[in-house]
Design an enzyme around this catalytic site. Structure first.
Site, mmCIF file in Angstrom:
data_model
loop_
_atom_site.group_PDB
_atom_site.id
_atom_site.type_symbol
_atom_site.label_atom_id
_atom_site.label_comp_id
_atom_site.label_asym_id
_atom_site.label_seq_id
_atom_site.Cartn_x
_atom_site.Cartn_y
_atom_site.Cartn_z
ATOM 1 N N GLU A 119 0.956 5.583 -1.881
ATOM 2 C CA GLU A 119 0.726 6.516 -2.977
ATOM 3 C C GLU A 119 1.957 6.339 -3.861
ATOM 4 O O GLU A 119 3.096 6.393 -3.377
ATOM 5 C CB GLU A 119 0.640 7.949 -2.452
ATOM 6 C CG GLU A 119 -0.626 8.238 -1.658
ATOM 7 C CD GLU A 119 -1.882 8.232 -2.516
ATOM 8 O OE1 GLU A 119 -1.783 8.458 -3.744
ATOM 9 O OE2 GLU A 119 -2.970 7.996 -1.967
ATOM 10 N N THR A 173 11.105 0.899 -3.755
ATOM 11 C CA THR A 173 11.422 1.301 -5.127
ATOM 12 C C THR A 173 12.898 1.627 -5.306
ATOM 13 O O THR A 173 13.579 2.016 -4.346
ATOM 14 C CB THR A 173 10.577 2.550 -5.483
ATOM 15 O OG1 THR A 173 11.045 3.096 -6.715
ATOM 16 C CG2 THR A 173 10.698 3.646 -4.425
ATOM 17 N N ASP A 174 13.361 1.530 -6.550
ATOM 18 C CA ASP A 174 14.737 1.953 -6.851
ATOM 19 C C ASP A 174 14.884 3.480 -6.787
ATOM 20 O O ASP A 174 16.004 3.999 -6.782
ATOM 21 C CB ASP A 174 15.183 1.425 -8.226
ATOM 22 C CG ASP A 174 14.303 1.865 -9.389
ATOM 23 O OD1 ASP A 174 13.310 2.601 -9.161
ATOM 24 O OD2 ASP A 174 14.603 1.479 -10.534
ATOM 25 N N GLU A 175 13.748 4.196 -6.760
ATOM 26 C CA GLU A 175 13.826 5.665 -6.801
ATOM 27 C C GLU A 175 14.443 6.248 -5.532
ATOM 28 O O GLU A 175 14.861 7.405 -5.519
ATOM 29 C CB GLU A 175 12.439 6.268 -7.070
ATOM 30 C CG GLU A 175 11.846 5.680 -8.340
ATOM 31 C CD GLU A 175 10.646 6.409 -8.916
ATOM 32 O OE1 GLU A 175 10.461 7.595 -8.619
ATOM 33 O OE2 GLU A 175 9.899 5.778 -9.678
ATOM 34 N N TYR A 222 7.695 11.610 -3.712
ATOM 35 C CA TYR A 222 7.385 10.178 -3.656
ATOM 36 C C TYR A 222 8.602 9.385 -3.183
ATOM 37 O O TYR A 222 8.521 8.588 -2.236
ATOM 38 C CB TYR A 222 6.941 9.681 -5.046
ATOM 39 C CG TYR A 222 6.985 8.167 -5.194
ATOM 40 C CD1 TYR A 222 6.123 7.355 -4.462
ATOM 41 C CD2 TYR A 222 7.905 7.546 -6.053
ATOM 42 C CE1 TYR A 222 6.174 5.962 -4.574
ATOM 43 C CE2 TYR A 222 7.958 6.164 -6.171
ATOM 44 C CZ TYR A 222 7.088 5.377 -5.440
ATOM 45 O OH TYR A 222 7.144 4.006 -5.546
ATOM 46 N N LYS A 257 9.162 7.124 0.253
ATOM 47 C CA LYS A 257 9.506 5.692 0.254
ATOM 48 C C LYS A 257 10.840 5.470 0.977
ATOM 49 O O LYS A 257 11.008 4.490 1.707
ATOM 50 C CB LYS A 257 9.578 5.155 -1.184
ATOM 51 C CG LYS A 257 8.253 5.085 -1.906
ATOM 52 C CD LYS A 257 7.242 4.130 -1.299
ATOM 53 C CE LYS A 257 7.592 2.686 -1.474
ATOM 54 N NZ LYS A 257 6.478 1.789 -1.021
ATOM 55 N N ALA A 277 0.833 -1.210 0.000
ATOM 56 C CA ALA A 277 0.000 0.000 0.000
ATOM 57 C C ALA A 277 0.864 1.256 0.000
ATOM 58 O O ALA A 277 1.760 1.410 0.822
ATOM 59 C CB ALA A 277 -0.916 0.002 1.221
HETATM 60 P P1 NAD Z 1 -0.764 1.467 -6.983
HETATM 61 O O1 NAD Z 1 -0.789 2.953 -6.850
HETATM 62 O O2 NAD Z 1 -1.231 0.854 -8.252
HETATM 63 O O3 NAD Z 1 -1.625 0.798 -5.804
HETATM 64 C C1 NAD Z 1 -1.537 1.215 -4.472
HETATM 65 C C2 NAD Z 1 -2.632 0.508 -3.697
HETATM 66 O O4 NAD Z 1 -2.518 0.923 -2.315
HETATM 67 C C3 NAD Z 1 -4.047 0.867 -4.144
HETATM 68 O O5 NAD Z 1 -4.848 -0.285 -4.197
HETATM 69 C C4 NAD Z 1 -4.536 1.823 -3.059
HETATM 70 O O6 NAD Z 1 -5.950 1.804 -2.903
HETATM 71 C C5 NAD Z 1 -3.811 1.279 -1.846
HETATM 72 N N1 NAD Z 1 -3.642 2.304 -0.796
HETATM 73 C C6 NAD Z 1 -3.177 3.573 -0.939
HETATM 74 N N2 NAD Z 1 -3.186 4.205 0.249
HETATM 75 C C7 NAD Z 1 -3.637 3.309 1.173
HETATM 76 C C8 NAD Z 1 -3.846 3.363 2.573
HETATM 77 N N3 NAD Z 1 -3.591 4.475 3.265
HETATM 78 N N4 NAD Z 1 -4.318 2.260 3.195
HETATM 79 C C9 NAD Z 1 -4.578 1.122 2.501
HETATM 80 N N5 NAD Z 1 -4.406 1.035 1.165
HETATM 81 C C10 NAD Z 1 -3.939 2.102 0.511
HETATM 82 O O7 NAD Z 1 0.731 1.040 -6.657
HETATM 83 P P2 NAD Z 1 1.621 -0.097 -7.298
HETATM 84 O O8 NAD Z 1 2.188 0.392 -8.569
HETATM 85 O O9 NAD Z 1 0.869 -1.364 -7.282
HETATM 86 O O10 NAD Z 1 2.818 -0.151 -6.248
HETATM 87 C C11 NAD Z 1 2.776 -1.031 -5.135
HETATM 88 C C12 NAD Z 1 4.011 -0.816 -4.287
HETATM 89 O O11 NAD Z 1 5.174 -1.041 -5.087
HETATM 90 C C13 NAD Z 1 4.148 0.603 -3.742
HETATM 91 O O12 NAD Z 1 4.633 0.528 -2.435
HETATM 92 C C14 NAD Z 1 5.157 1.259 -4.660
HETATM 93 O O13 NAD Z 1 5.890 2.264 -3.992
HETATM 94 C C15 NAD Z 1 6.032 0.081 -5.030
HETATM 95 N N6 NAD Z 1 6.698 0.186 -6.345
HETATM 96 C C16 NAD Z 1 5.967 0.313 -7.478
HETATM 97 C C17 NAD Z 1 6.619 0.374 -8.724
HETATM 98 C C18 NAD Z 1 5.862 0.466 -10.016
HETATM 99 O O14 NAD Z 1 6.503 0.520 -11.071
HETATM 100 N N7 NAD Z 1 4.561 0.452 -10.024
HETATM 101 C C19 NAD Z 1 8.017 0.360 -8.775
HETATM 102 C C20 NAD Z 1 8.728 0.261 -7.575
HETATM 103 C C21 NAD Z 1 8.057 0.150 -6.366
HETATM 104 P P1 TYD Z 2 6.126 6.742 -14.618
HETATM 105 O O1 TYD Z 2 5.412 5.615 -15.293
HETATM 106 O O2 TYD Z 2 5.345 7.844 -14.007
HETATM 107 O O3 TYD Z 2 7.124 6.076 -13.556
HETATM 108 P P2 TYD Z 2 8.345 6.755 -12.705
HETATM 109 O O4 TYD Z 2 8.217 8.222 -12.741
HETATM 110 O O5 TYD Z 2 8.078 6.196 -11.342
HETATM 111 O O6 TYD Z 2 9.607 6.241 -13.322
HETATM 112 O O7 TYD Z 2 7.120 7.391 -15.672
HETATM 113 C C1 TYD Z 2 8.088 6.609 -16.347
HETATM 114 C C2 TYD Z 2 8.916 7.557 -17.187
HETATM 115 O O8 TYD Z 2 8.079 8.114 -18.210
HETATM 116 C C3 TYD Z 2 9.442 8.751 -16.394
HETATM 117 O O9 TYD Z 2 10.760 9.061 -16.870
HETATM 118 C C4 TYD Z 2 8.479 9.869 -16.743
HETATM 119 C C5 TYD Z 2 8.046 9.539 -18.159
HETATM 120 N N1 TYD Z 2 6.683 9.961 -18.514
HETATM 121 C C6 TYD Z 2 6.467 10.689 -19.679
HETATM 122 O O10 TYD Z 2 7.398 10.996 -20.437
HETATM 123 N N2 TYD Z 2 5.194 11.065 -19.978
HETATM 124 C C7 TYD Z 2 4.142 10.776 -19.184
HETATM 125 O O11 TYD Z 2 2.989 11.186 -19.500
HETATM 126 C C8 TYD Z 2 4.375 10.013 -17.994
HETATM 127 C C9 TYD Z 2 3.247 9.659 -17.073
HETATM 128 C C10 TYD Z 2 5.655 9.622 -17.703
#
Ligand code: NAD
Ligand code: TYD
Length: 390
Positions: A97, A147-149, A173, A177, A95
């Site tokens: 943002e 995350t790697d960020e 963000y 994290k 969970a």
């Molecule tokens: P997402 O935004 O798609 O989903 C987040 C989920 O968390 C949603 O279902 C939302 O309703 C729930 N949530 C948000 N706030 C909450 C709260 N206060 N209580 C309970 N639930 C809550 O995110 P995702 O892309 O599935 O990412 C999941 C995890 O992986 C996150 O911790 C994110 O930081 C990490 N992550 C994601 C990526 C990526 O590329 N998507 C990469 C690296 C790390």
């Molecule tokens: P994103 O999917 O938001 O992931 P993150 O910022 O966590 O890496 O974005 C991936 C890459 O794409 C990032 O360098 C930002 C770029 N990007 C665009 O160029 N246009 C867009 O509309 C979005 C959402 C992202």
């Protein structure tokens, strides 16, 4: 054989559950669906923010091994009660943002959920862990998905992020994290909570909310809308297919060492422009009747993201060496599967892109138009306005 018996055979639903947070989001729902095939029962605590969608889990909604709890990870009473009631063998904490652009516009929710929420979970998990004994205690794990960020940004030649790379988060963000990772570390070090952190690169695949790069480009291209590429489009991300990530989490849960960090990456570094043009080529092939072909003509350079990290890349050798995990999906096969999934699930996309989504699109993209130039007009050599030189 009754349904319950069958399910029990498949999932071992008599077994101890895991507690997943954020299981209705992108990675969480892929993980829950995958886990229920073989892993046992799951309790999913999710607040259902704009990013959480119960539809992702409609196929398991009536599975007795799956239980959904609508709630907030910041709700200490609820979290404590769930741990006492279900006595899970692990907490898998997704969970959060998760969208960098939203964290720039409104960081408060990121601090609340990602920092306070993780703190609340850690406090409750520690209390639970201290209350159990024997096998229950020995087997308990708290897996924090990060995350790697948190590592900041890389120059083009720099070696990939490894587990010892110093933290240098650049966006609200990433900072939130990084804070949560530090809290987990402190709970291991100070209280002996058996926690493990995974830091992964950019995921892609089914059920990703179309605010992120790949699903946004697919959704826009299918409607003939502009494909907004930030800055010069030469930022690099290391793409990880979501089911490879889910397998990595399962591996770490099974065999990971307590107190350790494991980096998870797909080994697929691509520039954003390459990703977008590959999506366009796939759509040209898979939707031959589209009136927007070639979809590449829809690419539009727009004003860059403030503080935009130039490059992420993950060194996943620790996970490979110690736990034997390997990414199985190449970027080419994974991206094709992903585009095919979005084409086959147009109703899902339509559903999540109504209402509040439109407001977000207007808020994030309206002001970026100035200085945007289409690729079709000027070829690949453009450097758009607003690109930060890192
Ligand atoms: P997402 O935004 O798609 O989903 C987040 C989920 O968390 C949603 O279902 C939302 O309703 C729930 N949530 C948000 N706030 C909450 C709260 N206060 N209580 C309970 N639930 C809550 O995110 P995702 O892309 O599935 O990412 C999941 C995890 O992986 C996150 O911790 C994110 O930081 C990490 N992550 C994601 C990526 C990526 O590329 N998507 C990469 C690296 C790390
Ligand atoms: P994103 O999917 O938001 O992931 P993150 O910022 O966590 O890496 O974005 C991936 C890459 O794409 C990032 O360098 C930002 C770029 N990007 C665009 O160029 N246009 C867009 O509309 C979005 C959402 C992202």
């Amino acid at each position: 054989m009754g349904l319950n018996q069958k399910v029990e055979m498949i999932t071992g639903s008599g077994a101890t559950p895991i507690l997943v947070t954020g299981g209705a989001g992108f990675i969480g729902s892929n993980f829950v669906l995958d886990w229920l095939k073989t892993g046992g029962p799951v309790v999913n605590l999710d607040k259902l923010t704009y990013a959480g969608n119960p539809e992702n889990l409609a196929s398991v909604a009536s599975n007795p091994a799956y239980q959904f709890v609508h709630g907030d990870i910041c709700d200490a009473e609820l979290v404590t009660a769930l741990l006492r009631q279900h006595r899970p063998r692990a907490v898998v904490h997704f969970a959060a943002e998760s969208h960098v652009d939203r964290s720039i516009v409104g960081p408060e929710a990121f601090l609340r959920t990602n920092i306070d929420g993780t703190f609340t979970l850690l406090r409750a998990a520690r209390e639970y862990y201290d209350s159990v004994a024997g096998e229950e205690r020995a087997g308990f794990r708290f897996l924090h998905v990060s995350t790697d960020e948190v590592y900041g940004t890389l120059t083009p030649e720099a070696p990939a992020f490894h587990e010892e790379t110093p933290y240098a988060p650049n966006s609200p963000y990433a900072a939130s994290k990084a804070s949560s990772d530090h809290l987990v570390r402190a709970w291991v070090h100070t209280y002996g909570l058996p926690a493990i952190v995974t830091n992964c690169s950019n995921n892609y695949g089914p059920y990703q909310f179309p605010e992120k790069l790949i699903p946004l480009m697919i959704a826009n291209a299918l409607q003939g809308k502009a494909l907004p590429v930030y800055g010069d489009g030469q930022q690099v991300r290391d793409w990880l297919y979501v089911l490879d990530h889910c397998r990595a989490i399962r591996t770490v849960l099974e065999r990971g060492r307590v107190g350790e960090t494991y980096n998870v990456g797909g080994g697929n570094q691509r520039s954003n422009l390459e990703v977008v043009t590959t999506v366009c080529a796939l759509l040209d092939e898979l939707v031959p009747e589209s009136k927007f072909k070639p979809h590449r003509q829809l690419v539009k350079y727009v004003t860059d993201r403030p503080g935009h990290d130039r490059r992420y890349a993950i060194d996943a050798r620790k996970l490979e060496r110690e736990l034997g995990w390997r990414a199985q999906e190449s970027f080419e096969t994974g991206l094709r599967k992903t585009v095919e999934w979005y084409l086959a699930n147009a109703a899902w996309v339509k559903d999540v892109t109504s209402g509040a989504y439109q407001q977000w699109m207007a808020q994030n993209y309206a002001g970026r138009d100035a200085g945007g130039v289409s690729v079709a007009a000027k070829g690949r050599t453009i450097v758009a306005s607003g690109e930060s030189a890192r």
